[in-house]
Design an enzyme around this catalytic site. Structure first.
Site, short mmCIF file in Angstrom:
data_model
loop_
_atom_site.label_atom_id
_atom_site.label_comp_id
_atom_site.label_asym_id
_atom_site.label_seq_id
_atom_site.Cartn_x
_atom_site.Cartn_y
_atom_site.Cartn_z
N HIS A 165 0.84 -1.20 0.00
CA HIS A 165 0.00 0.00 0.00
C HIS A 165 0.88 1.26 0.00
O HIS A 165 0.70 2.16 -0.82
CB HIS A 165 -0.92 0.00 1.23
CG HIS A 165 -1.73 1.25 1.41
ND1 HIS A 165 -3.08 1.31 1.17
CD2 HIS A 165 -1.37 2.50 1.80
CE1 HIS A 165 -3.51 2.53 1.39
NE2 HIS A 165 -2.50 3.28 1.79
N GLU A 166 1.84 1.29 0.90
CA GLU A 166 2.67 2.49 1.04
C GLU A 166 3.55 2.73 -0.19
O GLU A 166 3.66 3.85 -0.67
CB GLU A 166 3.52 2.40 2.31
CG GLU A 166 2.70 2.41 3.60
CD GLU A 166 1.79 3.62 3.74
OE1 GLU A 166 2.14 4.70 3.22
OE2 GLU A 166 0.71 3.49 4.35
N HIS A 169 1.83 4.38 -3.00
CA HIS A 169 1.76 5.84 -2.95
C HIS A 169 2.94 6.44 -3.73
O HIS A 169 2.81 7.49 -4.37
CB HIS A 169 1.78 6.35 -1.51
CG HIS A 169 0.45 6.26 -0.83
ND1 HIS A 169 -0.69 6.86 -1.34
CD2 HIS A 169 0.06 5.64 0.32
CE1 HIS A 169 -1.71 6.61 -0.52
NE2 HIS A 169 -1.29 5.87 0.48
N GLU A 189 -5.60 7.18 -2.46
CA GLU A 189 -5.73 6.14 -1.43
C GLU A 189 -6.21 4.81 -2.04
O GLU A 189 -5.71 3.74 -1.70
CB GLU A 189 -6.71 6.59 -0.35
CG GLU A 189 -6.06 7.20 0.86
CD GLU A 189 -4.93 6.35 1.41
OE1 GLU A 189 -5.12 5.13 1.58
OE2 GLU A 189 -3.85 6.90 1.65
N HIS A 263 -9.01 8.49 3.10
CA HIS A 263 -9.24 7.10 3.50
C HIS A 263 -10.72 6.78 3.64
O HIS A 263 -11.08 5.61 3.73
CB HIS A 263 -8.57 6.80 4.84
CG HIS A 263 -7.09 6.92 4.84
ND1 HIS A 263 -6.44 8.07 5.18
CD2 HIS A 263 -6.13 6.01 4.56
CE1 HIS A 263 -5.12 7.87 5.11
NE2 HIS A 263 -4.91 6.64 4.73
ZN LIG Z 1 -2.48 5.31 2.05
#
Ligand SMILES: [Zn+2]
Length: 340
Positions: A165-166, A169, A189, A263
């Protein structure tokens, strides 16, 4: 360029308020909330002083480098494992190394992307950041993992989806550069959850119909067993308990929160992806959404994302790389969540 935290502030703030009454480590919860706010402010100041917040990519071979921050709130404190190095005597260092590798391999094999910047940039991961720090984040150049307090959250390296997930980004930063507010922020997100879930499926060899579509469930300590941070299949149902509060995620445009946390509104796009993946399979769906991401721009809206996904599905279908009815599947998925 925002700091992208895995645990959103509505959870860290709730936890900080509820910790003492719930018999948890209130100091750790407080420290996490304060540290997250401090890192956020630091990033805002940096962004304000340099309007062109571009991080130079480090051309390379997509090598990994793990640092041990030794319980400090600094990053890059001590290098402990690089590419090709043997496993070390620390579970979270090796887990971070493996998670960075799995994310890199998914992007390379499934999406044809060479590391975060598509130019083989080095993947940097920091473990043991802060003191029982209950979060993980991408700061624009590196992936940082906290240890958790062991009561609510375990070490953030435990869930490969956190890392994926990170790092995603980072991919968004180098492609669409989606601004972290309103609909573009929610898409930013959502793309991280989408590719995070796909890396989780890649590692555990699952397809759409076999995966539970929960984000962050492997991160939960025993007391929180069965809860998760987000549900892509049923946004707004991931958790409901006195420690974390109640999941506020939107599942449909009718629940869109103006000026809401990315989020929260990301649930709308997450569910559109889930509906697409159930029909097409997760990786074909990921190829469609990734192709769309590469065509998006900083202030793009949901309808732009939906349009580009359908267009890319049409191109991929024309080239025989995806099922013929993919464009219709994609349009139906976005319509089902109220994006026309
Ligand atoms: Zn995130």
């Amino acid at each position: 360029m925002p700091i992208c935290f895995f645990i959103p502030s509505h959870i860290t703030d709730h936890l900080a308020r509820a910790a003492r009454a719930q018999g948890l480590d209130a100091d750790a919860a407080q420290r996490t909330a304060v540290a997250s706010a401090a890192v956020r402010q630091q990033r805002r100041t940096m962004a304000a002083t340099s309007l062109v917040a571009v991080t130079a990519p480090i051309p390379g071979r997509g090598d990994r480098q793990i640092f041990d921050d030794r319980g400090t709130f600094e990053t890059g404190v001590r290098p402990v494992r690089g590419e090709g190095d043997k496993p070390v005597n620390a579970v979270n260092v090796n887990a971070a190394h493996d998670a960075l590798g799995a994310t890199r391999d998914f992007y390379r094999e499934v999406l044809g992307r060479d590391s975060i910047d598509n130019a083989g940039s080095t993947l940097i991961g920091d473990v043991n950041f802060g003191d029982s720090y209950g979060n993980a984040f991408w700061d624009g150049t590196r992936m940082v993992f906290g240890n958790g307090d062991g009561q609510v959250f375990q070490d953030f390296t435990r869930d490969v989806g956190v890392c994926a997930h990170e790092l995603s980004h980072g991919v968004t930063q180098y492609t669409a550069g989606l601004a972290y507010t309103e609909q573009s922020g929610a898409m930013n997100e959502a793309f991280s959850d989408i590719f995070g879930a796909c890396v989780d499926q890649y590692v555990h060899k699952l397809d759409a119909g076999e995966h539970n579509w929960l984000i962050g469930e492997e991160l939960m300590a025993e007391r929180m067993y069965g809860e998760a941070i987000r549900s892509m299949a049923h946004p707004g149902t991931a958790y409901d308990n006195p420690v974390l509060g109640k999941d506020p995620q939107a599942a449909h445009m009718s629940q869109y929160v103006p000026n809401g946390d990315p989020h929260v509104n990301s649930g709308i796009v997450n569910r559109a992806f889930y509906l697409t993946a159930i029909e097409l399979g997760s990786f074909p769906a990921a190829r469609v959404f990734y192709a769309a991401l590469r065509g998006l721009w900083p202030r793009a809206q949901f309808t732009d994302g939906a349009y580009l996904c359908a267009e890319q599905a049409r191109i991929l279908a024309r080239d025989g790389r995806i099922g013929r009815n993919a464009p219709q599947t994609v349009r139906a998925a976005f319509r089902a969540v109220g994006i026309n």
